[in-house]
Write a protein that holds these residues in place. Structure first.
Motif, PDB file in Angstrom:
ATOM      1  N   GLN A 141       0.845  -1.189   0.000  1.00  0.00           N
ATOM      2  CA  GLN A 141       0.000   0.000   0.000  1.00  0.00           C
ATOM      3  C   GLN A 141       0.885   1.245   0.000  1.00  0.00           C
ATOM      4  N   LYS A 161      -9.258   5.508 -13.323  1.00  0.00           N
ATOM      5  CA  LYS A 161      -8.857   5.723 -11.936  1.00  0.00           C
ATOM      6  C   LYS A 161      -8.382   7.153 -11.724  1.00  0.00           C
ATOM      7  N   TYR A 175      -2.812   3.879  -3.214  1.00  0.00           N
ATOM      8  CA  TYR A 175      -2.929   2.911  -4.294  1.00  0.00           C
ATOM      9  C   TYR A 175      -2.152   1.668  -3.892  1.00  0.00           C
ATOM     10  N   TYR A 184      -5.992   0.320  -7.948  1.00  0.00           N
ATOM     11  CA  TYR A 184      -6.668   1.018  -6.859  1.00  0.00           C
ATOM     12  C   TYR A 184      -7.889   0.196  -6.452  1.00  0.00           C
TER      13      TYR A 184
END
Length: 449
Positions: A141, A161, A175, A184
């Motif tokens: 992450q 996105k 993301y 995402y």
């Protein structure tokens, strides 16, 4: 408790322990000795769903959940979709993949590519997915300023996105990375790809079906079921969205910013009105062939009552006289209501209704008899009669709406040729982006709120 530890209560084992500050949930599973029937995919930390990578810095109450829990299954499916997206990108870097909606106990997706995607290509994608799982790659992450994340997605050709984040007004955005591939997702993922061991992909009705573990028995895949009618409804709505230039929620946000929402709403209302008018035309045609009752059903907050009112208007335009019967007035007395598995009165049970009386009234009304209708008093929990008589005219048609409207037991003795059945559901055809759909259950919850 020392300065470098924190108290954690685990609901699974009903224990409280001191743990090192910053300990991830993955380590707490073993620390508390949590054993569950199926794969543990996430946890509820102070009743909020969190990834197993979540680290504890303050006192918390934690409950680990396995794939029998809907939130854990969502985490599993998100992670599986990420693996699918990476596999497609690895093998078909110039292709576009769209995960569109839940259907046939799985998730329907399309691949747009310069080259045909047949069985050899699908087999290669499946094999690549298994390779990614076997490598046990961590889902990483990353959080950065939204502008930088938007630029990153735009550079990768992920305009769907980029547009959604650009119109979100968020200062920072997260993301996810799987090696060098980015995506995402709106919710937590499993810690790594090694958790995702059960899946399949196969051709399905002009596209492909991503198969997932069975919700009731997660050690086997969901059975494939045929839902052509549902799939065709989705396809029709997707065509409508493309015509309206609304491929994803980012496009909807852009329309709002550009002050185009009024025409969007007007077109959507007109589209629904046309569909309801078409249904009314079919009912009118079938009325001439003997149909005398319209049964309307659907899940909670799906728009059944709104649909019924608009259908009644269209039927009157067609010179039919709609007559409504409320299933609520046919509740049995409260003290006779059946109990659920927890010993509570189950008002949503079919047998909370007086089926015999309801069906008797339906048959008599369709035979031209006059019937005194009951009225249920929700204060006293008893049925009352208030001299409310009903008799159908030659052009009358009964309209019955309720969650049990399509249950065969409700109208078991009414000939099928006299019934016209409609199922109403707030299906969500627009997606957040190309890899994230909006579950219909989430849409209904928003309607309820």
């Amino acid at each position: 408790m020392t300065s470098d530890t924190v108290k954690v209560f685990c609901r699974n084992t009903n224990e409280e322990k001191e743990v090192r500050i910053g300990t991830p949930l993955t380590e707490l599973i073993a620390h508390f000795g949590v054993k569950m029937p199926y794969l543990i995919a996430n946890a509820k930390v102070n009743n909020k769903t969190e990834s197993l990578e979540y680290r504890v810095y303050r006192p918390k109450t934690i409950e680990f959940v396995d794939l029998s829990d809907s939130s854990a299954m969502r985490t599993y499916v998100r992670s599986l979709c990420f693996i699918l997206a990476k596999a497609v990108d690895d093998l078909l870097p110039n292709a576009e993949m769209y995960i569109e909606h839940a259907v046939s106990k799985g998730y329907y997706f399309q691949i747009e590519s310069d080259l045909p995607v047949g069985k050899p290509e699908l087999d290669a994608i499946r094999n690549r997915m298994h390779e990614i799982v076997a490598a046990d790659i961590p889902f990483v992450q990353v959080e950065e300023e939204t502008g930088k994340v938007v630029q990153l997605f735009r550079e990768r050709g992920m305009e769907d996105k980029a547009l959604l984040l650009e119109t979100s007004d968020l200062l920072y955005a997260r993301y996810s990375k799987l090696e060098e591939y980015i995506d995402y997702f709106y919710g937590c993922l499993t810690p790594s790809t090694g958790y995702i061991t059960m899946f399949d992909i196969q051709p399905h009705n002009g596209g492909y079906l991503l198969r997932v573990p069975n919700r009731e028995n997660p050690v086997e895949l969901e059975p494939e079921i045929r839902q052509e009618k549902l799939l065709n409804v989705y396809r029709e709505h997707l065509k409508f969205l493309k015509i309206s230039r609304l491929d994803n929620v980012g496009d909807l946000n852009k329309a709002k910013r550009e002050d185009r929402m009024s025409p969007v709403i007007q077109v959507a209302e007109a589209y629904q009105a046309k569909q309801i008018a078409d249904i009314a035309e079919e009912i009118t045609r079938r009325f001439a062939e003997g149909v005398r009752v319209v049964l309307i059903s659907g899940p909670s907050s799906s728009g059944k009552t709104t649909f019924r009112k608009r259908l009644e208007v269209q039927l009157m335009v067609n010179m039919l006289k709609p007559v409504g019967l409320s299933l609520d007035d046919y509740f049995i007395d409260r003290d006779k209501t059946p109990l659920d598995a927890y010993g509570e009165k189950d008002y949503e049970s079919l047998y909370a209704l007086d089926l015999q009386l309801f069906e008797d009234h339906m048959l008599r009304l369709m035979q031209g008899e006059e019937v005194e209708l009951p009225s249920y008093n929700f204060m006293t929990g008893t049925r009352e009669y208030k001299n409310h008589f009903l008799k159908m005219a030659d052009n009358s048609i009964l309209i019955v709406e309720g969650i049990h409207g399509l249950n065969p037991e409700l109208t078991a003795h009414i000939p099928r040729e006299k019934k016209f059945m409609v199922y109403v559901s707030a299906l969500t055809s627009i997606s957040l982006d190309d890899h994230n759909w909006i579950p219909a259950s989430d849409n209904r919850l928003l309607r309820r709120l």
